[in-house]
Design a protein around this motif. Structure first.
Motif, PDB file in Angstrom:
ATOM      1  N   UNK A 105       8.079  14.051  -7.300  1.00 27.23           N
ATOM      2  CA  UNK A 105       7.358  13.570  -6.134  1.00 27.23           C
ATOM      3  C   UNK A 105       8.218  12.192  -5.627  1.00 27.23           C
ATOM      4  N   UNK A 106       8.019  12.227  -4.295  1.00 28.14           N
ATOM      5  CA  UNK A 106       8.736  10.696  -3.617  1.00 28.14           C
ATOM      6  C   UNK A 106       7.667  10.437  -2.701  1.00 28.14           C
ATOM      7  N   UNK A 107       7.626   9.036  -3.046  1.00 24.22           N
ATOM      8  CA  UNK A 107       6.426   8.181  -2.299  1.00 24.22           C
ATOM      9  C   UNK A 107       7.107   7.080  -1.897  1.00 24.22           C
ATOM     10  N   UNK A 108       6.596   6.547  -0.710  1.00 25.51           N
ATOM     11  CA  UNK A 108       7.002   5.270   0.015  1.00 25.51           C
ATOM     12  C   UNK A 108       5.933   4.409  -0.058  1.00 25.51           C
ATOM     13  N   UNK A 109       6.273   3.057   0.432  1.00 23.70           N
ATOM     14  CA  UNK A 109       5.159   1.957   0.491  1.00 23.70           C
ATOM     15  C   UNK A 109       5.310   1.066   1.724  1.00 23.70           C
ATOM     16  N   UNK A 110       4.336   0.729   2.417  1.00 26.49           N
ATOM     17  CA  UNK A 110       4.287  -0.272   3.273  1.00 26.49           C
ATOM     18  C   UNK A 110       3.930  -1.608   2.950  1.00 26.49           C
ATOM     19  N   UNK A 111       4.645  -2.533   3.349  1.00 26.71           N
ATOM     20  CA  UNK A 111       4.205  -4.188   2.780  1.00 26.71           C
ATOM     21  C   UNK A 111       4.300  -5.018   3.963  1.00 26.71           C
ATOM     22  N   UNK A 112       3.132  -5.905   3.629  1.00 22.76           N
ATOM     23  CA  UNK A 112       3.067  -6.886   4.559  1.00 22.76           C
ATOM     24  C   UNK A 112       2.998  -8.339   3.869  1.00 22.76           C
ATOM     25  N   UNK A 115      -6.910  -2.430  -6.211  1.00 20.23           N
ATOM     26  CA  UNK A 115      -7.837  -1.048  -6.315  1.00 20.23           C
ATOM     27  C   UNK A 115      -7.057  -0.207  -5.371  1.00 20.23           C
ATOM     28  N   UNK A 116      -7.518   1.009  -5.959  1.00 18.75           N
ATOM     29  CA  UNK A 116      -7.075   2.280  -5.177  1.00 18.75           C
ATOM     30  C   UNK A 116      -5.394   2.240  -5.206  1.00 18.75           C
ATOM     31  N   UNK A 117      -4.630   2.408  -4.300  1.00 14.56           N
ATOM     32  CA  UNK A 117      -3.375   2.356  -4.217  1.00 14.56           C
ATOM     33  C   UNK A 117      -2.795   1.086  -3.669  1.00 14.56           C
ATOM     34  N   UNK A 118      -3.515   0.213  -3.778  1.00 11.81           N
ATOM     35  CA  UNK A 118      -3.108  -1.286  -3.259  1.00 11.81           C
ATOM     36  C   UNK A 118      -2.586  -2.227  -4.299  1.00 11.81           C
ATOM     37  N   UNK A 119      -1.381  -2.936  -4.126  1.00 16.25           N
ATOM     38  CA  UNK A 119      -0.941  -4.224  -4.877  1.00 16.25           C
ATOM     39  C   UNK A 119      -0.803  -5.326  -4.092  1.00 16.25           C
ATOM     40  N   UNK A 120      -0.943  -6.219  -4.983  1.00 16.36           N
ATOM     41  CA  UNK A 120      -0.226  -7.500  -4.239  1.00 16.36           C
ATOM     42  C   UNK A 120       0.549  -8.290  -5.398  1.00 16.36           C
ATOM     43  N   UNK A 121       1.540  -9.104  -4.556  1.00 15.18           N
ATOM     44  CA  UNK A 121       2.275  -9.657  -5.416  1.00 15.18           C
ATOM     45  C   UNK A 121       2.400 -11.091  -5.068  1.00 15.18           C
ATOM     46  N   UNK A 122       2.591 -12.288  -5.825  1.00 11.66           N
ATOM     47  CA  UNK A 122       2.649 -13.547  -5.645  1.00 11.66           C
ATOM     48  C   UNK A 122       4.128 -13.914  -5.981  1.00 11.66           C
ATOM     49  N   UNK A 123       4.742 -14.462  -4.855  1.00 16.22           N
ATOM     50  CA  UNK A 123       6.191 -15.114  -5.171  1.00 16.22           C
ATOM     51  C   UNK A 123       6.285 -16.486  -4.776  1.00 16.22           C
ATOM     52  N   UNK A 124       6.646 -17.294  -5.650  1.00 18.02           N
ATOM     53  CA  UNK A 124       6.803 -18.747  -5.377  1.00 18.02           C
ATOM     54  C   UNK A 124       7.889 -19.385  -5.482  1.00 18.02           C
ATOM     55  N   UNK A 125       8.046 -20.480  -5.398  1.00 19.19           N
ATOM     56  CA  UNK A 125       9.387 -21.356  -5.105  1.00 19.19           C
ATOM     57  C   UNK A 125      10.233 -20.850  -4.151  1.00 19.19           C
ATOM     58  N   UNK A 166       0.824  -1.283   0.079  1.00 21.49           N
ATOM     59  CA  UNK A 166      -0.050   0.044   0.001  1.00 21.49           C
ATOM     60  C   UNK A 166       0.918   1.267   0.022  1.00 21.49           C
ATOM     61  N   UNK A 167       0.702   2.254  -0.900  1.00 18.98           N
ATOM     62  CA  UNK A 167       1.398   3.280  -1.058  1.00 18.98           C
ATOM     63  C   UNK A 167       0.998   4.437   0.160  1.00 18.98           C
ATOM     64  N   UNK A 208       0.592  -5.533   6.475  1.00 10.08           N
ATOM     65  CA  UNK A 208       0.823  -4.187   5.908  1.00 10.08           C
ATOM     66  C   UNK A 208       0.590  -3.167   6.975  1.00 10.08           C
ATOM     67  N   UNK A 209      -0.775  -3.168   7.634  1.00  7.71           N
ATOM     68  CA  UNK A 209      -1.106  -2.111   8.390  1.00  7.71           C
ATOM     69  C   UNK A 209      -0.165  -1.735   9.731  1.00  7.71           C
ATOM     70  N   UNK A 210       0.294  -3.055  10.023  1.00  6.72           N
ATOM     71  CA  UNK A 210       1.387  -3.032  11.098  1.00  6.72           C
ATOM     72  C   UNK A 210       2.687  -2.553  10.813  1.00  6.72           C
ATOM     73  N   UNK A 211       3.003  -2.647   9.437  1.00  5.83           N
ATOM     74  CA  UNK A 211       4.267  -1.956   8.812  1.00  5.83           C
ATOM     75  C   UNK A 211       3.949  -0.535   8.847  1.00  5.83           C
ATOM     76  N   UNK A 212       2.599   0.017   8.575  1.00  2.00           N
ATOM     77  CA  UNK A 212       2.415   1.561   8.525  1.00  2.00           C
ATOM     78  C   UNK A 212       2.527   1.999  10.168  1.00  2.00           C
ATOM     79  N   UNK A 213       2.083   1.174  10.966  1.00  4.82           N
ATOM     80  CA  UNK A 213       2.126   1.418  12.600  1.00  4.82           C
ATOM     81  C   UNK A 213       3.672   1.583  12.927  1.00  4.82           C
ATOM     82  N   UNK A 214       4.505   1.008  12.439  1.00  5.96           N
ATOM     83  CA  UNK A 214       5.912   0.745  12.352  1.00  5.96           C
ATOM     84  C   UNK A 214       6.744   2.070  11.808  1.00  5.96           C
ATOM     85  N   UNK A 215       5.958   2.988  10.984  1.00  7.80           N
ATOM     86  CA  UNK A 215       6.521   3.968  10.689  1.00  7.80           C
ATOM     87  C   UNK A 215       6.523   4.261   9.131  1.00  7.80           C
ATOM     88  N   UNK A 216       5.895   3.283   8.637  1.00 10.54           N
ATOM     89  CA  UNK A 216       5.717   3.289   6.965  1.00 10.54           C
ATOM     90  C   UNK A 216       7.267   2.986   6.454  1.00 10.54           C
TER      91      UNK A 216
END
Length: 513
Positions: A397-404, A358-368, A305-306, A426-434
Motif C-alpha cells: 500500500x502506498x499512501x500520501x499525506x497533506x500537511x498544513x 484522532x482518526x488519520x490526523x497527526x500533529x507535530x510541534x517543531x521548536x527552535x 492528514x493522510x 492542510x485542507x488547502x494542501x489537499x485542494x492543491x492536489x494532495x
C-alpha cells in the motif's frame, strides 16, 4: 467438657493437696474468677488444651512431674507460650526462684499464702497478660499492615550515630537482617547514583533547619532491579532544641509509580499508536510558547492528514487500517529523531512532540525555528517518509499525506489558534492536489468564511424555496417542436454549477470547522 457462656477469666489450679486447691478456689472465686482444678502435673498437661485457661496457678513440689517440668511442657502447648503461670512454693531460696523463671514462670508466690493478696495477685497478672497480648496483637497487625504497604521504619541517634531499621527495610532492600550492619550509610549504598546527592543534601538540610522532609528516589537492589521508594524523616530535638536524633519511614512505591504511569499514559497518550494525544499536545504547545517567548525563538505546528485513508478501511478492513496508522506513527517518530528532535520536555529544553489527534490526523510541534523554511524541511521529510510503500498482510500500500503549517507567533499565540490555522492550511494542501504542504495565510480563513457563509445561504434558500429556474426554450428546427428534456438538462446544469462551487473536500472542511 461442655461449652460455657461464663465470660469470667478462667484459672487452672494445679496442686496435689486437695485442701489447698479448695482454699485457693475460694480465694479466687471471691474476686470474680472461675476455677478448674488438676491434682497433678500430668493431669494439668492433659486439661490445658481443653480448658485454654487465662492463668495457671502451679505448685512446685508435686509427685511425678514437678512444677518446673510441668511449666516447661505447658509452654510448648498451643496457646501456652503467652499464658501467665504463677508458681507456688514453700521454698524461698534463690535456686528455686531462678529455677521457676528458667522453666518459664511469669511470677512466683511463696507459701503460706496470703489469701487476700492471692486474689489481687491473680487479677494483676491477668490484667498484665491482657495488656501484653493486646500489645502483641497490635504489633502483629502493624507488621501485617506494614508488610502489605511495603513500609519500614528507621531511627538514628545523632549523638552516638547508632542506627536501627526494621526488618521490613531489610526486606525492601534485599538485606539479610542478621548480616546487616546497623549503619546509616548502608542506605546510600543502594540509592541510585543520580539521586544519592539529592538525598544526602535533603537530610542535611532537614537537620540544620529542624524540619521534616519527604522525597521520592530510586534504589538499586542487590539483584540489579531498580525500585522507587518514598522516604520520610523528621528530626528529634531535646529540651534545648538541639538535634539529637532522627526517625522516619521507608516505603517501596514501585507498583504505585507503575500505576501512576499507566494512568498518565491513559490520560495523555493514544492507545493505538503510543503517541501523545490532543490534551498532551496542547500542554506541550503551551510550554513551548512560554519557552520561545523567553528565548525569542519561533515554533511551528504541522497538521498532517493522510490522503484517501478511508479506502484502506473500506478495502482491507479496519484491522489493516489500524496497522497502517501504527506504522505511519513509527515513521513520524523515526523521521523526527533523524532531525535530532525528541518528544519529551525536560527542564529548560523544549523539543518536538508528535501527536495523534484522532482518526488519520497527526500533529507535530517543531521548536527552535530560525526561519520558516526549517518547518518546510521537516514537512518535506515527513512527506517523503510517509509515501514509502507499506506492506499490510501481503498487500503493498502506498499512501500520501497533506500537511498544513502554522508559525508562532505570526499565525497564533495559543494552542487552539495554531492548531486551527494549521488545519486550514492542510485542507488547502489537499485542494492543491494532495501529497504536499502549505503554510497558513490569513486569506485562507477569509476564503473559508466566505464559502461557509455561501453554504449557509444556499441551504436556507433551499429550505425557503427561493431558487428560481430560468430557461431558454429550445426548438427542434425541422419539426419546430419544443424539446421535452430541457427541465432535466437545466437541473443538471444547476447541480454542475454548485459542484464547481464546492468540492467534497470543501464540504468536509466546512463540516468539521
Amino acid at each position: 467438657m461442655p461449652q460455657t457462656t461464663d465470660k469470667r477469666p478462667l484459672v487452672l489450679v494445679v496442686d496435689d493437696d486437695r485442701t489447698m486447691r479448695l482454699m485457693i478456689r475460694a480465694a479466687l472465686e471471691n474476686v470474680g474468677l472461675r476455677v478448674e482444678e488438676s491434682e497433678s502435673g500430668q493431669a494439668a498437661l492433659h486439661a490445658f488444651p481443653l480448658l485454654a485457661p487465662n492463668l495457671v496457678l502451679l505448685d512446685v513440689l508435686m509427685p511425678g512431674i514437678d512444677g518446673f517440668e510441668t511449666c516447661r511442657q505447658l509452654r510448648t502447648k498451643p496457646g501456652g507460650s503467652n499464658t501467665p503461670v504463677l508458681m507456688m512454693t514453700s521454698l524461698d531460696d534463690f535456686d528455686s526462684v531462678h529455677g521457676a523463671f528458667e522453666a518459664g514462670a511469669t511470677d512466683f508466690i511463696t507459701k503460706p499464702l496470703n489469701w487476700v493478696m492471692l486474689g489481687y495477685r491473680a487479677r494483676y497478672l491477668l490484667r498484665a497478660s491482657n495488656a501484653f497480648q493486646e500489645l502483641q496483637r497490635s504489633q502483629e497487625r502493624l507488621a501485617r499492615a506494614q508488610n502489605i504497604a511495603r513500609l519500614g521504619h528507621w531511627e538514628l541517634d545523632l549523638t552516638t550515630q547508632r542506627f536501627h531499621f526494621s526488618c521490613e527495610v531489610c526486606k525492601l532492600l534485599g538485606l539479610d537482617m542478621e548480616a546487616a550492619e546497623p549503619d546509616f550509610e548502608i542506605l546510600f549504598q543502594f540509592i541510585h547514583p543520580e539521586d544519592r546527592q539529592l538525598v544526602r543534601r535533603t537530610i542535611e538540610d532537614s537537620i540544620n533547619r529542624r524540619q521534616p522532609y519527604s522525597l521520592n528516589y530510586r534504589v538499586i537492589l542487590p539483584t540489579g532491579q531498580e525500585h522507587n521508594v518514598f522516604h520520610q524523616g523528621e528530626v528529634v530535638c531535646d529540651e534545648s532544641g538541639r538535634a539529637i536524633g532522627m526517625m522516619g519511614t521507608f516505603q517501596d512505591v514501585t507498583e504505585l509509580k507503575k500505576a501512576e504511569e499507566q494512568i498518565r499514559r491513559l490520560a495523555f497518550y493514544d492507545n493505538l499508536t503510543g503517541l501523545a494525544n490532543r490534551l498532551l499536545f496542547r500542554e506541550r504547545i503551551d510550554q513551548a510558547l512560554a519557552f520561545c517567548r523567553r528565548h525569542n525563538n519561533g515554533l511551528a505546528v504541522l497538521f498532517l492528514d493522510l490522503d484517501r485513508f478511508k479506502r484502506i478501511n473500506d478495502t482491507l478492513g479496519h484491522h489493516n487500517g489500524d496497522q497502517l496508522l501504527r506504522k505511519i506513527a513509527e515513521r513520524l517518530r523515526n523521521c523526527l529523531r533523524e532531525t535530532d528532535c525528541i518528544s519529551q520536555v525536560r527542564d529548560e529544553e523544549i523539543n518536538t512532540c508528535v501527536s495523534r489527534l484522532g482518526g488519520d490526523e497527526f500533529s507535530i510541534l517543531v521548536t527552535d525555528l530560525k526561519h520558516p523554511r526549517d518547518a518546510a524541511k521537516v514537512a518535506e521529510r515527513l512527506r517523503e517518509a510517509i509515501v514509502r510503500p507499506v506492506d499490510l498482510e501481503g498487500h503493498e500500500v502506498t499512501i500520501t499525506a497533506s500537511i498544513g503549517i502554522s508559525i508562532a507567533p505570526d499565525d497564533g499565540s495559543d494552542p487552539d489558534t495554531l492548531l486551527k490555522n494549521a488545519d486550514t492550511a492542510m485542507y488547502h494542501a489537499k485542494e492543491s492536489g494532495r501529497n504536499t504542504y502549505q503554510f497558513y495565510r490569513e486569506s485562507m480563513n477569509d476564503s473559508a468564511l466566505e464559502r461557509l457563509a455561501l453554504e449557509n445561504d444556499l441551504r436556507k434558500a433551499l429550505e425557503r424555496e427561493e431558487f428560481l429556474l430560468y430557461f431558454q426554450p429550445q426548438i427542434e428546427l425541422p419539426g419546430n417542436t419544443l424539446l421535452p428534456l430541457w427541465p432535466f438538462i437545466r437541473f443538471f446544469q444547476i447541480i454542475e454549477f454548485l459542484w464547481t462551487l464546492f468540492s467534497p473536500v470543501d464540504f468536509l472542511r466546512l463540516k468539521n470547522s
